[in-house]
Write a protein that holds these residues in place. Structure first.
Motif, PDB file in Angstrom:
ATOM      1  N   GLU A  46     -22.366 -23.022  85.077  1.00 33.23           N
ATOM      2  CA  GLU A  46     -22.365 -24.349  84.462  1.00 33.23           C
ATOM      3  C   GLU A  46     -21.165 -24.500  83.521  1.00 33.23           C
ATOM      4  N   LEU A  47     -20.840 -23.464  82.763  1.00 34.11           N
ATOM      5  CA  LEU A  47     -19.663 -23.523  81.892  1.00 34.11           C
ATOM      6  C   LEU A  47     -18.406 -23.755  82.723  1.00 34.11           C
ATOM      7  N   PRO A  61     -10.843 -19.175  89.997  1.00 32.30           N
ATOM      8  CA  PRO A  61     -12.174 -18.569  90.035  1.00 32.30           C
ATOM      9  C   PRO A  61     -12.334 -17.375  89.086  1.00 32.30           C
ATOM     10  N   CYS A  62     -11.241 -16.750  88.719  1.00 30.48           N
ATOM     11  CA  CYS A  62     -11.331 -15.631  87.781  1.00 30.48           C
ATOM     12  C   CYS A  62     -11.849 -16.076  86.412  1.00 30.48           C
ATOM     13  N   VAL A  63     -11.678 -17.358  86.097  1.00 30.25           N
ATOM     14  CA  VAL A  63     -12.243 -17.890  84.852  1.00 30.25           C
ATOM     15  C   VAL A  63     -13.761 -17.754  84.883  1.00 30.25           C
ATOM     16  N   LEU A  64     -14.351 -17.963  86.041  1.00 29.84           N
ATOM     17  CA  LEU A  64     -15.798 -17.777  86.177  1.00 29.84           C
ATOM     18  C   LEU A  64     -16.169 -16.317  85.926  1.00 29.84           C
ATOM     19  N   ASP A  65     -15.348 -15.397  86.397  1.00 35.97           N
ATOM     20  CA  ASP A  65     -15.598 -13.973  86.127  1.00 35.97           C
ATOM     21  C   ASP A  65     -15.630 -13.717  84.618  1.00 35.97           C
ATOM     22  N   VAL A  66     -14.679 -14.299  83.916  1.00 36.60           N
ATOM     23  CA  VAL A  66     -14.630 -14.131  82.457  1.00 36.60           C
ATOM     24  C   VAL A  66     -15.863 -14.754  81.817  1.00 36.60           C
ATOM     25  N   PHE A  67     -16.242 -15.939  82.268  1.00 35.25           N
ATOM     26  CA  PHE A  67     -17.436 -16.579  81.712  1.00 35.25           C
ATOM     27  C   PHE A  67     -18.683 -15.737  81.988  1.00 35.25           C
ATOM     28  N   MET A  68     -18.741 -15.112  83.142  1.00 34.30           N
ATOM     29  CA  MET A  68     -19.862 -14.214  83.444  1.00 34.30           C
ATOM     30  C   MET A  68     -19.857 -13.041  82.471  1.00 34.30           C
ATOM     31  N   ARG A  80     -17.878  -5.301  79.622  1.00 26.24           N
ATOM     32  CA  ARG A  80     -17.244  -4.824  80.853  1.00 26.24           C
ATOM     33  C   ARG A  80     -16.004  -5.668  81.118  1.00 26.24           C
ATOM     34  N   PRO A  81     -15.026  -5.123  81.822  1.00 28.77           N
ATOM     35  CA  PRO A  81     -13.853  -5.935  82.153  1.00 28.77           C
ATOM     36  C   PRO A  81     -14.250  -7.092  83.066  1.00 28.77           C
ATOM     37  N   TRP A  82     -13.527  -8.194  82.975  1.00 28.76           N
ATOM     38  CA  TRP A  82     -13.887  -9.390  83.744  1.00 28.76           C
ATOM     39  C   TRP A  82     -13.913  -9.131  85.238  1.00 28.76           C
ATOM     40  N   TRP A  83     -13.037  -8.261  85.723  1.00 31.56           N
ATOM     41  CA  TRP A  83     -12.976  -8.020  87.176  1.00 31.56           C
ATOM     42  C   TRP A  83     -14.193  -7.257  87.693  1.00 31.56           C
ATOM     43  N   GLU A  88     -19.627 -10.047  92.443  1.00 30.40           N
ATOM     44  CA  GLU A  88     -20.827 -10.856  92.234  1.00 30.40           C
ATOM     45  C   GLU A  88     -20.495 -12.349  92.306  1.00 30.40           C
ATOM     46  N   ARG A  89     -19.391 -12.742  91.689  1.00 25.99           N
ATOM     47  CA  ARG A  89     -18.972 -14.148  91.726  1.00 25.99           C
ATOM     48  C   ARG A  89     -18.707 -14.598  93.159  1.00 25.99           C
ATOM     49  N   LYS A  90     -18.098 -13.734  93.943  1.00 23.62           N
ATOM     50  CA  LYS A  90     -17.799 -14.094  95.337  1.00 23.62           C
ATOM     51  C   LYS A  90     -19.081 -14.291  96.142  1.00 23.62           C
TER      52      LYS A  90
END
Length: 95
Positions: A46-47, A61-68, A80-83, A88-90
């Protein structure tokens, strides 16, 4: 901030969060997040959608990883690192 350097007792600014530098902090402010505590219980998807809407453009899409990473961290998980969230995001957002 590098996840290995995060100190939970010193979470005052957005850039105190793991994986958040000035650019991501600016993105979070654009969607109304001013303090780390405001991320507790938030949906990273949602963010991300709000950020895309506010900017009028699809964000990397990596921004979503960071938000996660930051929402999970604020909900109590270890930093944990964003990567670490990319796979999971994929699965979450199949292209």
């Amino acid at each position: 901030m590098n996840p290995a350097r995060v100190d939970r007792s010193r979470l005052h600014d957005l850039t105190d969060l793991p994986n958040v530098g000035p650019s991501v902090a600016g993105d979070l402010r654009r969607i109304g997040i001013e303090r780390p505590s405001q991320l507790v219980g938030q949906s990273p998807l949602e963010l991300y959608r709000r950020l895309c809407e506010v900017t009028g453009a699809r964000q990397d899409p990596c921004v979503l990883d960071v938000f996660m990473s930051v929402t999970r961290f604020m909900d109590g998980e270890a930093p944990r690192p964003w990567w670490a969230y990319t796979a999971e995001r994929k699965l979450l957002v199949r292209k």
